[in-house]
Design a protein around this motif. Sequence first.
Motif, PDB file in Angstrom:
ATOM      1  N   VAL A  78       0.862  -1.183   0.000  1.00 56.37           N
ATOM      2  CA  VAL A  78       0.000   0.000   0.000  1.00 56.37           C
ATOM      3  C   VAL A  78       0.899   1.234   0.000  1.00 56.37           C
ATOM      4  O   VAL A  78       1.752   1.388   0.877  1.00 56.37           O
ATOM      5  CB  VAL A  78      -0.938   0.020   1.222  1.00 56.37           C
ATOM      6  CG1 VAL A  78      -1.832   1.257   1.182  1.00 56.37           C
ATOM      7  CG2 VAL A  78      -1.790  -1.246   1.278  1.00 56.37           C
ATOM      8  N   VAL A  79       0.717   2.108  -1.007  1.00 55.51           N
ATOM      9  CA  VAL A  79       1.547   3.292  -1.166  1.00 55.51           C
ATOM     10  C   VAL A  79       0.655   4.463  -1.559  1.00 55.51           C
ATOM     11  O   VAL A  79      -0.226   4.312  -2.417  1.00 55.51           O
ATOM     12  CB  VAL A  79       2.623   3.089  -2.263  1.00 55.51           C
ATOM     13  CG1 VAL A  79       3.527   4.312  -2.368  1.00 55.51           C
ATOM     14  CG2 VAL A  79       3.462   1.851  -1.986  1.00 55.51           C
ATOM     15  N   ARG A  80       0.882   5.638  -0.960  1.00 57.99           N
ATOM     16  CA  ARG A  80       0.141   6.804  -1.400  1.00 57.99           C
ATOM     17  C   ARG A  80       0.635   7.214  -2.785  1.00 57.99           C
ATOM     18  O   ARG A  80       1.799   6.985  -3.131  1.00 57.99           O
ATOM     19  CB  ARG A  80       0.286   7.960  -0.402  1.00 57.99           C
ATOM     20  CG  ARG A  80      -0.862   8.969  -0.500  1.00 57.99           C
ATOM     21  CD  ARG A  80      -0.864   9.965   0.631  1.00 57.99           C
ATOM     22  NE  ARG A  80       0.268  10.892   0.540  1.00 57.99           N
ATOM     23  CZ  ARG A  80       0.376  11.990   1.287  1.00 57.99           C
ATOM     24  NH1 ARG A  80      -0.564  12.288   2.180  1.00 57.99           N
ATOM     25  NH2 ARG A  80       1.425  12.774   1.171  1.00 57.99           N
ATOM     26  N   ARG A  81      -0.221   7.833  -3.578  1.00 64.54           N
ATOM     27  CA  ARG A  81       0.099   8.086  -4.981  1.00 64.54           C
ATOM     28  C   ARG A  81       1.199   9.127  -5.203  1.00 64.54           C
ATOM     29  O   ARG A  81       1.670   9.282  -6.326  1.00 64.54           O
ATOM     30  CB  ARG A  81      -1.164   8.458  -5.765  1.00 64.54           C
ATOM     31  CG  ARG A  81      -1.942   7.218  -6.218  1.00 64.54           C
ATOM     32  CD  ARG A  81      -2.917   7.516  -7.329  1.00 64.54           C
ATOM     33  NE  ARG A  81      -3.439   6.298  -7.932  1.00 64.54           N
ATOM     34  CZ  ARG A  81      -2.895   5.656  -8.945  1.00 64.54           C
ATOM     35  NH1 ARG A  81      -1.781   6.113  -9.499  1.00 64.54           N
ATOM     36  NH2 ARG A  81      -3.451   4.563  -9.427  1.00 64.54           N
ATOM     37  N   ASP A  82       1.617   9.823  -4.154  1.00 62.39           N
ATOM     38  CA  ASP A  82       2.813  10.661  -4.288  1.00 62.39           C
ATOM     39  C   ASP A  82       4.068   9.880  -3.915  1.00 62.39           C
ATOM     40  O   ASP A  82       5.129  10.456  -3.685  1.00 62.39           O
ATOM     41  CB  ASP A  82       2.692  11.933  -3.458  1.00 62.39           C
ATOM     42  CG  ASP A  82       2.581  11.649  -1.957  1.00 62.39           C
ATOM     43  OD1 ASP A  82       2.370  10.475  -1.579  1.00 62.39           O
ATOM     44  OD2 ASP A  82       2.687  12.599  -1.163  1.00 62.39           O
ATOM     45  N   LEU A  83       3.945   8.538  -3.879  1.00 62.90           N
ATOM     46  CA  LEU A  83       5.050   7.614  -3.631  1.00 62.90           C
ATOM     47  C   LEU A  83       5.606   7.745  -2.208  1.00 62.90           C
ATOM     48  O   LEU A  83       6.811   7.670  -1.971  1.00 62.90           O
ATOM     49  CB  LEU A  83       6.159   7.794  -4.671  1.00 62.90           C
ATOM     50  CG  LEU A  83       5.764   7.349  -6.087  1.00 62.90           C
ATOM     51  CD1 LEU A  83       6.800   7.790  -7.098  1.00 62.90           C
ATOM     52  CD2 LEU A  83       5.574   5.834  -6.140  1.00 62.90           C
ATOM     53  N   THR A  84       4.695   7.909  -1.249  1.00 69.55           N
ATOM     54  CA  THR A  84       5.062   7.937   0.165  1.00 69.55           C
ATOM     55  C   THR A  84       4.143   6.981   0.930  1.00 69.55           C
ATOM     56  O   THR A  84       3.254   6.365   0.362  1.00 69.55           O
ATOM     57  CB  THR A  84       4.930   9.355   0.759  1.00 69.55           C
ATOM     58  OG1 THR A  84       3.551   9.760   0.696  1.00 69.55           O
ATOM     59  CG2 THR A  84       5.783  10.358  -0.014  1.00 69.55           C
ATOM     60  N   ARG A  85       4.354   6.859   2.229  1.00 70.95           N
ATOM     61  CA  ARG A  85       3.505   6.066   3.139  1.00 70.95           C
ATOM     62  C   ARG A  85       3.488   4.583   2.756  1.00 70.95           C
ATOM     63  O   ARG A  85       2.447   3.936   2.715  1.00 70.95           O
ATOM     64  CB  ARG A  85       2.080   6.610   3.196  1.00 70.95           C
ATOM     65  CG  ARG A  85       1.949   8.112   3.319  1.00 70.95           C
ATOM     66  CD  ARG A  85       2.637   8.641   4.582  1.00 70.95           C
ATOM     67  NE  ARG A  85       2.292  10.037   4.799  1.00 70.95           N
ATOM     68  CZ  ARG A  85       3.011  11.077   4.377  1.00 70.95           C
ATOM     69  NH1 ARG A  85       4.136  10.868   3.695  1.00 70.95           N
ATOM     70  NH2 ARG A  85       2.631  12.314   4.639  1.00 70.95           N
ATOM     71  N   PHE A  86       4.648   4.030   2.514  1.00 70.73           N
ATOM     72  CA  PHE A  86       4.775   2.639   2.066  1.00 70.73           C
ATOM     73  C   PHE A  86       4.434   1.663   3.192  1.00 70.73           C
ATOM     74  O   PHE A  86       4.890   1.814   4.324  1.00 70.73           O
ATOM     75  CB  PHE A  86       6.211   2.405   1.591  1.00 70.73           C
ATOM     76  CG  PHE A  86       6.542   0.998   1.214  1.00 70.73           C
ATOM     77  CD1 PHE A  86       6.323   0.540  -0.068  1.00 70.73           C
ATOM     78  CD2 PHE A  86       7.109   0.123   2.146  1.00 70.73           C
ATOM     79  CE1 PHE A  86       6.658  -0.756  -0.433  1.00 70.73           C
ATOM     80  CE2 PHE A  86       7.440  -1.172   1.791  1.00 70.73           C
ATOM     81  CZ  PHE A  86       7.206  -1.611   0.504  1.00 70.73           C
ATOM     82  N   GLN A  87       3.631   0.647   2.868  1.00 68.45           N
ATOM     83  CA  GLN A  87       3.352  -0.467   3.783  1.00 68.45           C
ATOM     84  C   GLN A  87       3.466  -1.776   3.005  1.00 68.45           C
ATOM     85  O   GLN A  87       2.984  -1.872   1.872  1.00 68.45           O
ATOM     86  CB  GLN A  87       1.939  -0.373   4.375  1.00 68.45           C
ATOM     87  CG  GLN A  87       1.661   0.866   5.192  1.00 68.45           C
ATOM     88  CD  GLN A  87       0.254   0.876   5.756  1.00 68.45           C
ATOM     89  OE1 GLN A  87      -0.132  -0.023   6.520  1.00 68.45           O
ATOM     90  NE2 GLN A  87      -0.539   1.868   5.377  1.00 68.45           N
ATOM     91  N   HIS A  88       4.083  -2.774   3.633  1.00 65.18           N
ATOM     92  CA  HIS A  88       4.162  -4.122   3.070  1.00 65.18           C
ATOM     93  C   HIS A  88       3.520  -5.063   4.085  1.00 65.18           C
ATOM     94  O   HIS A  88       4.046  -5.275   5.175  1.00 65.18           O
ATOM     95  CB  HIS A  88       5.617  -4.500   2.816  1.00 65.18           C
ATOM     96  CG  HIS A  88       5.801  -5.873   2.240  1.00 65.18           C
ATOM     97  ND1 HIS A  88       7.048  -6.393   1.960  1.00 65.18           N
ATOM     98  CD2 HIS A  88       4.911  -6.837   1.888  1.00 65.18           C
ATOM     99  CE1 HIS A  88       6.912  -7.618   1.473  1.00 65.18           C
ATOM    100  NE2 HIS A  88       5.623  -7.908   1.437  1.00 65.18           N
ATOM    101  N   LEU A  89       2.367  -5.621   3.718  1.00 61.75           N
ATOM    102  CA  LEU A  89       1.554  -6.414   4.629  1.00 61.75           C
ATOM    103  C   LEU A  89       1.335  -7.817   4.075  1.00 61.75           C
ATOM    104  O   LEU A  89       1.436  -8.049   2.868  1.00 61.75           O
ATOM    105  CB  LEU A  89       0.197  -5.729   4.848  1.00 61.75           C
ATOM    106  CG  LEU A  89       0.255  -4.258   5.264  1.00 61.75           C
ATOM    107  CD1 LEU A  89      -1.120  -3.624   5.187  1.00 61.75           C
ATOM    108  CD2 LEU A  89       0.828  -4.130   6.674  1.00 61.75           C
TER     109      LEU A  89
END
Length: 255
Positions: A78-89
């Motif tokens: 899950v990543v915000r569309r400005d390519l920040t806030r990355f999560q790998h679940l």
Amino acid sequence: MENHSEHGRHGSPEGYGPGGHATLGGLSVDANGLRFVPAETRFTPSDSLDWSFQIVSQNGDVVTDFEEAHGQRGHLIVVRRDLTRFQHLHPTLGNDGTWRVEALTLPDPGVYRAFIDIVVDGHPMTLGVDLFASGEMAVAPRPNTARHATAAGYDIELQTGGILAGEASELVFEIRDDGEPVSRLDPYLGALGHLVALREGDLAYLHVHPEETSPDSGQVEFGARFPTAGRYRLFLQSKPDGTLITTQHDIRVEQ
């Protein structure tokens, strides 16, 4: 599964190229006759939600049989569309084909892209869907290139030179502690590192995996082929001295 090379450069299953997926994915909720169906796409920023989704075939049947890749039957990015806030679940899969994520949180307002990375009938694929967190979004600035990053006191450097579209590239990351290469890299998902590359503009998804390297070298190496020119953000996950860290690196791929 303990060895990423089963889905890497050696013994790749159908659909994989050098170092990972042969083509960019995640651009559609529907591909290869399968559809990504989330239970909810609207979120309140910072509020956790027990979230679920299914993978549905063209005839409406819920898919229940998924093969393991890199120790898991599903990888959710899950990543915000400005390519920040990355999560790998790693969502859990029920017998009825429903995937569940406990307490999924979109931390800030904005549009996020959720990618599900799966293998069905021997075919690896990545499907994507947008998620929305209400409120005014503050877009983060992004550098043209940023090969150095720090995390948990470690310095991580992408040492690769120029990268050309369509050419096989080696991405070499060196992880240092107090100026020296770390003495031990522990496995993460059965390998010494995990890398996701996203293309700026459409967030096309390229999932690559490492070459075999020594755990005492302080380096993680990946084989990748970027199909088009443009700017990409790389999200590296590794475990120096047993500490899981995530860093981001920006590259420009030339024509």
